[in-house]
Design a protein around this motif. Structure first.
Motif, PDB file in Angstrom:
ATOM      1  N   ARG A 246       0.973  -1.386   0.103  1.00  0.00           N
ATOM      2  CA  ARG A 246       0.173  -0.066   0.263  1.00  0.00           C
ATOM      3  C   ARG A 246       0.798   1.019  -0.123  1.00  0.00           C
ATOM      4  NH1 ARG A 246      -5.382  -0.104   1.687  1.00  0.00           N
ATOM      5  NH2 ARG A 246      -6.364  -2.087   1.895  1.00  0.00           N
ATOM      6  N   LEU A 247       1.932   1.368  -0.786  1.00  0.00           N
ATOM      7  CA  LEU A 247       2.849   2.365  -1.225  1.00  0.00           C
ATOM      8  C   LEU A 247       3.637   2.736   0.118  1.00  0.00           C
ATOM      9  CD1 LEU A 247       0.248   4.823  -3.050  1.00  0.00           C
ATOM     10  CD2 LEU A 247       1.800   3.072  -3.988  1.00  0.00           C
ATOM     11  N   ARG A 248       3.810   1.889   1.016  1.00  0.00           N
ATOM     12  CA  ARG A 248       4.621   2.207   2.230  1.00  0.00           C
ATOM     13  C   ARG A 248       6.133   1.989   1.808  1.00  0.00           C
ATOM     14  NH1 ARG A 248       0.544  -0.502   4.729  1.00  0.00           N
ATOM     15  NH2 ARG A 248       1.798  -2.527   4.927  1.00  0.00           N
ATOM     16  N   PRO A 249       7.077   2.749   1.935  1.00  0.00           N
ATOM     17  CA  PRO A 249       8.194   2.561   1.469  1.00  0.00           C
ATOM     18  C   PRO A 249       9.011   1.310   1.982  1.00  0.00           C
ATOM     19  CG  PRO A 249       8.087   4.840   1.977  1.00  0.00           C
ATOM     20  CD  PRO A 249       6.801   4.210   2.710  1.00  0.00           C
ATOM     21  N   GLY A 250       9.761   0.765   1.368  1.00  0.00           N
ATOM     22  CA  GLY A 250      10.759  -0.354   1.839  1.00  0.00           C
ATOM     23  C   GLY A 250      10.423  -1.777   0.888  1.00  0.00           C
ATOM     24  N   VAL A 251      11.169  -2.663   1.344  1.00  0.00           N
ATOM     25  CA  VAL A 251      11.184  -4.041   0.569  1.00  0.00           C
ATOM     26  C   VAL A 251      10.176  -4.664   1.300  1.00  0.00           C
ATOM     27  CG1 VAL A 251      12.515  -5.974   0.001  1.00  0.00           C
ATOM     28  CG2 VAL A 251      13.520  -3.860  -0.388  1.00  0.00           C
TER      29      VAL A 251
END
Length: 398
Positions: free
Chosen positions: A298-303
């Motif tokens: 849901r577009l949250r930054p990170g891997v």
């Protein structure tokens, strides 16, 4: 003045060409001195490159082949010294361009390729018989060194151009076949034989293991080419495809950390990573894993690895069927995000109130109160299994 007589030996006991005194000022004489010691200087330059630049040791080329190449370029440089020129000839340029392309195919990074010439040159000048240089010969030597540096810069520029041209060509070939592979993996009814053919053309073993990554990215082929170039420097094989505003990577025998670091460096903020799976079916499933993980992010930054987010990913995928299970909890999380943070911390820190409280910088009593308040609003008790699983999944679906 030092004068050599007869045959001399190195420390290793090998005979060498004796150093002869030089009194003249001719660049032709300087070239002759270098040419007499061509084999010894080539060996020293080759050893320096292999010692200082790891990619030349790891590219699979035989040391004898590298020595022959070094000797060829050094001989060309000596010819330039003898002719007092700094420009490369057409023949030298053709050889340099082909050499750069060959090194690109072998996976030698551009930076190390360029550096190798200067490492070799330094070794040559260290191995030069300085004890033979006397009087006004030194002035001739300095002038020759200046011209040789200009000649080398022209040569390296041509080598780099051949390297870059080969990389672009290789990337285009991989990109075309990579898109064919992607279509074959995601199109219903595609035969396994077609997938196997595409994999083999890309240098992959259809029976091996695969792992996929998907990241949102602007439709910019330069990003894909950059990733391809970087990952060629790492073990294994990783195909990079840029399609429909996404970067899709399918790797075999790759280090996940290296792929994910390269994606981050290339500007991919949100990445979905699939499980490592076996065979052609595994390649399909890993790609599906990665796409589910990306949606769950849901577009949250990170891997976001499917191994970590599979529950919320599955809930997201079957939203129509599972929505009644999570509606109250999702509404509470949206209205009271601080309660959602308490649930997340409790679940992610070993179900320990003390550890969770430290993670969110709260007193343990405060965190306990928030978990109780969450139970009052949702009917889900984070201290029992189903209550915790449902609560943790719900806060990821907000």
């Amino acid at each position: 003045m030092y004068t050599a007589t007869g045959e001399e030996s190195t420390e290793e006991g090998r005979p060498t060409t004796p150093d002869r005194p030089v009194q003249g000022t001719s660049t032709a004489e300087l070239a002759e001195i270098l040419r007499e010691r061509l084999d010894q200087l080539s060996e020293g330059a080759t050893a320096a490159v292999l010692e200082q630049l790891p990619s030349f040791r790891d590219c699979g080329q035989d040391a004898a082949d590298l020595l022959a190449t070094v000797r060829q370029f050094l001989n060309a440089g000596i010819n330039a010294v003898a002719e007092s020129r700094s420009a490369t000839t057409a023949s030298e340029a053709d050889i340099a361009r082909a050499y750069g392309a060959r090194r690109a195919v072998q996976g030698i990074p551009s930076e190390e390729l360029t550096l190798s010439f200067y490492v070799a040159l330094r070794a040559v000048w260290i191995g030069f018989p300085w004890n033979t240089a006397h009087g006004d010969f030194l002035a001739t030597l300095v002038g020759a060194m200046e011209r040789s540096m200009l000649w080398l810069q022209n040569l390296v520029a041509t080598v780099s151009a051949g390297h870059q041209q080969a990389l672009v060509g290789t990337w285009l070939d991989v990109s075309v076949v990579g898109k064919q592979l992607l279509n074959a993996l995601e199109t219903a009814g595609t035969s396994e034989a077609d997938v196997r053919t595409a994999l083999e053309r890309l240098g992959m073993d259809p029976a091996g293991s695969f792992q996929a990554w998907v990241a949102s990215s602007p439709d910019d082929s330069a990003t894909g080419r950059l990733l391809h170039t970087r990952l060629e420097q790492h073990p294994g094989r990783c195909v990079v495809v840029h399609a429909d505003g996404q970067l899709v990577l399918i790797g075999q025998h790759t280090e996940a950390s290296a792929v994910e670091a390269a994606l981050t460096e290339a500007g991919a903020a949100v990445v979905g990573a699939g499980l490592c799976r076996e065979g052609v079916a595994g390649a399909r499933h890993s790609l599906a894993d990665a796409r589910r993980a990306l949606r769950a992010a849901r577009l949250r930054p990170g891997v976001h690895r499917y191994a970590d987010v599979w529950l919320s990913a599955l809930a997201e995928e079957s939203a129509a069927d599972t929505r009644p299970l999570f509606e109250d909890a999702i509404a509470a999380a949206r209205t009271h995000p601080h309660l959602a943070d308490a649930v997340r911390a409790f679940a992610d820190h070993g179900f320990s109130v003390a550890a969770a409280a430290r993670a969110v910088h709260l007193h343990a009593n405060t965190l306990t109160y928030r978990l109780d308040r969450w139970r009052e609003l949702t009917g889900l008790d984070c201290r029992d299994y189903m209550g915790l699983v449902t609560s943790r999944t719900a806060v990821e679906l907000v």
